[in-house]
Design a protein around this motif. Structure first.
Motif, PDB file in Angstrom:
ATOM      1  N   UNK A 158       0.828  -1.205   0.000  1.00  0.00           N
ATOM      2  CA  UNK A 158       0.000   0.000   0.000  1.00  0.00           C
ATOM      3  C   UNK A 158       0.863   1.255   0.000  1.00  0.00           C
ATOM      4  N   UNK A 159       1.945   1.235   0.753  1.00  0.00           N
ATOM      5  CA  UNK A 159       2.844   2.391   0.802  1.00  0.00           C
ATOM      6  C   UNK A 159       3.418   2.696  -0.578  1.00  0.00           C
ATOM      7  N   UNK A 160       3.829   1.681  -1.306  1.00  0.00           N
ATOM      8  CA  UNK A 160       4.377   1.875  -2.650  1.00  0.00           C
ATOM      9  C   UNK A 160       3.317   2.457  -3.582  1.00  0.00           C
ATOM     10  N   UNK A 161       2.083   1.948  -3.469  1.00  0.00           N
ATOM     11  CA  UNK A 161       1.004   2.442  -4.330  1.00  0.00           C
ATOM     12  C   UNK A 161       0.678   3.901  -4.030  1.00  0.00           C
ATOM     13  N   UNK A 162       0.680   4.263  -2.759  1.00  0.00           N
ATOM     14  CA  UNK A 162       0.414   5.654  -2.378  1.00  0.00           C
ATOM     15  C   UNK A 162       1.559   6.555  -2.826  1.00  0.00           C
ATOM     16  N   UNK A 163       2.788   6.115  -2.616  1.00  0.00           N
ATOM     17  CA  UNK A 163       3.957   6.913  -2.994  1.00  0.00           C
ATOM     18  C   UNK A 163       3.943   7.255  -4.477  1.00  0.00           C
ATOM     19  N   UNK A 164       3.431   6.346  -5.291  1.00  0.00           N
ATOM     20  CA  UNK A 164       3.360   6.585  -6.736  1.00  0.00           C
ATOM     21  C   UNK A 164       2.438   7.749  -7.079  1.00  0.00           C
ATOM     22  N   UNK A 165       1.558   8.124  -6.145  1.00  0.00           N
ATOM     23  CA  UNK A 165       0.615   9.221  -6.376  1.00  0.00           C
ATOM     24  C   UNK A 165       1.167  10.576  -5.916  1.00  0.00           C
ATOM     25  N   UNK A 166       2.293  10.589  -5.230  1.00  0.00           N
ATOM     26  CA  UNK A 166       2.789  11.799  -4.588  1.00  0.00           C
ATOM     27  C   UNK A 166       3.735  12.577  -5.496  1.00  0.00           C
ATOM     28  N   UNK A 167       3.821  13.869  -5.210  1.00  0.00           N
ATOM     29  CA  UNK A 167       4.794  14.700  -5.916  1.00  0.00           C
ATOM     30  C   UNK A 167       6.208  14.385  -5.415  1.00  0.00           C
ATOM     31  N   UNK A 168       7.161  14.255  -6.294  1.00  0.00           N
ATOM     32  CA  UNK A 168       8.526  13.955  -5.857  1.00  0.00           C
ATOM     33  C   UNK A 168       9.126  15.121  -5.069  1.00  0.00           C
ATOM     34  N   UNK A 169      10.070  14.797  -4.208  1.00  0.00           N
ATOM     35  CA  UNK A 169      10.781  15.796  -3.404  1.00  0.00           C
ATOM     36  C   UNK A 169       9.838  16.639  -2.540  1.00  0.00           C
ATOM     37  N   UNK A 170       8.724  16.042  -2.139  1.00  0.00           N
ATOM     38  CA  UNK A 170       7.738  16.745  -1.310  1.00  0.00           C
ATOM     39  C   UNK A 170       7.414  15.896  -0.089  1.00  0.00           C
ATOM     40  N   UNK A 171       7.388  16.523   1.066  1.00  0.00           N
ATOM     41  CA  UNK A 171       7.061  15.830   2.319  1.00  0.00           C
ATOM     42  C   UNK A 171       5.558  15.906   2.584  1.00  0.00           C
ATOM     43  N   UNK A 172       4.990  14.774   2.973  1.00  0.00           N
ATOM     44  CA  UNK A 172       3.561  14.692   3.283  1.00  0.00           C
ATOM     45  C   UNK A 172       3.382  14.193   4.719  1.00  0.00           C
TER      46      UNK A 172
END
Length: 240
Positions: A158-172
């Motif tokens: 799930x973490x990998x799938x969510x990470x694929x949706x995030x903007x790079x070099x950005x902290x969430x």
């Protein structure tokens, strides 16, 4: 009360199905099955006819409503349903039927809001605030306003799938924190120990006593100071 013809018709049709078929109608598919698949496609015509008579006296409307509903059930293919003739004796039944429908409507509205706001990732729903910058406390309030909580993750898949949706070099921001006791990371919404963590190399780094809140960055987790503004990930459920 009697001007709510749409609710009354649905209540009567649904209530009669409940009584005549031995169990509650739990979904639109159930109603379509009981009514030969015509209920929702034909109901609009019935409602249009009733709305055309909205200027009638309430007493006249009350007296004519049973006949209109009986005709409606025939037109949608529910001829076998029994329509109550005496609305005084049926008041409690109608109240229960309307309450049941209101509950179903509330559930549908929640589902609609969920699908309009959140994005399904694997089996769960998440909201990605790519343009939202909040401190950690504000981020949780932001998610609560959207009917959810700051996100946590069930496993690496799930973490990998969510990470694929995030903007790079950005902290969430995530919901993980050790505010109550340093080094004991817990979920914000439940206060339970975190079951899955994936730390970045060298983390958790507790060189600063103010670092209690966890961000997701480049697919792994880091401890940050909670007052910093970060982007937001919300989850729609309380499964974790």
């Amino acid at each position: 009360m009697y001007k709510l013809t749409g609710i009354l018709i649905l209540a009567i049709i649904t209530g009669n199905i409940n009584g005549s078929q031995g169990g509650p109608v739990k979904s639109p598919e159930d109603l379509e099955t009981h009514c030969k698949g015509k209920a929702f496609t034909m109901l609009g015509t019935v409602l249009d006819n009733l709305v055309a008579n909205q200027d009638c006296d309430e007493r006249d409307e009350l007296e004519s409503l049973p006949e209109a509903i009986a005709n409606a059930t025939v037109s949608v293919g529910c001829e076998n349903l029994t329509v109550p003739k005496d609305f005084t004796e049926s008041a409690r039944w109608m109240e229960n039927a309307i309450t049941h429908l209101e509950s179903q409507l509330a559930d549908l509205m929640v589902l609609l809001k969920l699908r309009m706001t959140y994005e399904k990732v694997n089996s769960r729903y998440f909201y990605f605030g790519h343009d939202v910058s909040k401190n950690w406390t504000e981020a949780e309030s932001f998610c609560a306003e959207k009917g959810g909580h700051l996100a946590t993750f069930q496993d690496e898949k799930e973490l990998i799938a969510v990470t694929a949706k995030l903007n790079p070099d950005t902290r969430y921001w995530t919901a993980v924190n050790d505010i109550a006791k340093k080094g004991e990371f817990k979920y914000l919404d439940t206060g339970l120990p975190v079951s899955y963590l994936k730390w970045s190399p060298g983390e958790p780094d507790d060189w600063n006593e103010e670092m209690h809140c966890v961000v997701l960055f480049h697919g792994s987790m880091r401890v940050n100071q909670c007052y910093h503004e970060r982007r937001v990930i919300c989850q729609a459920d309380n499964e974790i």
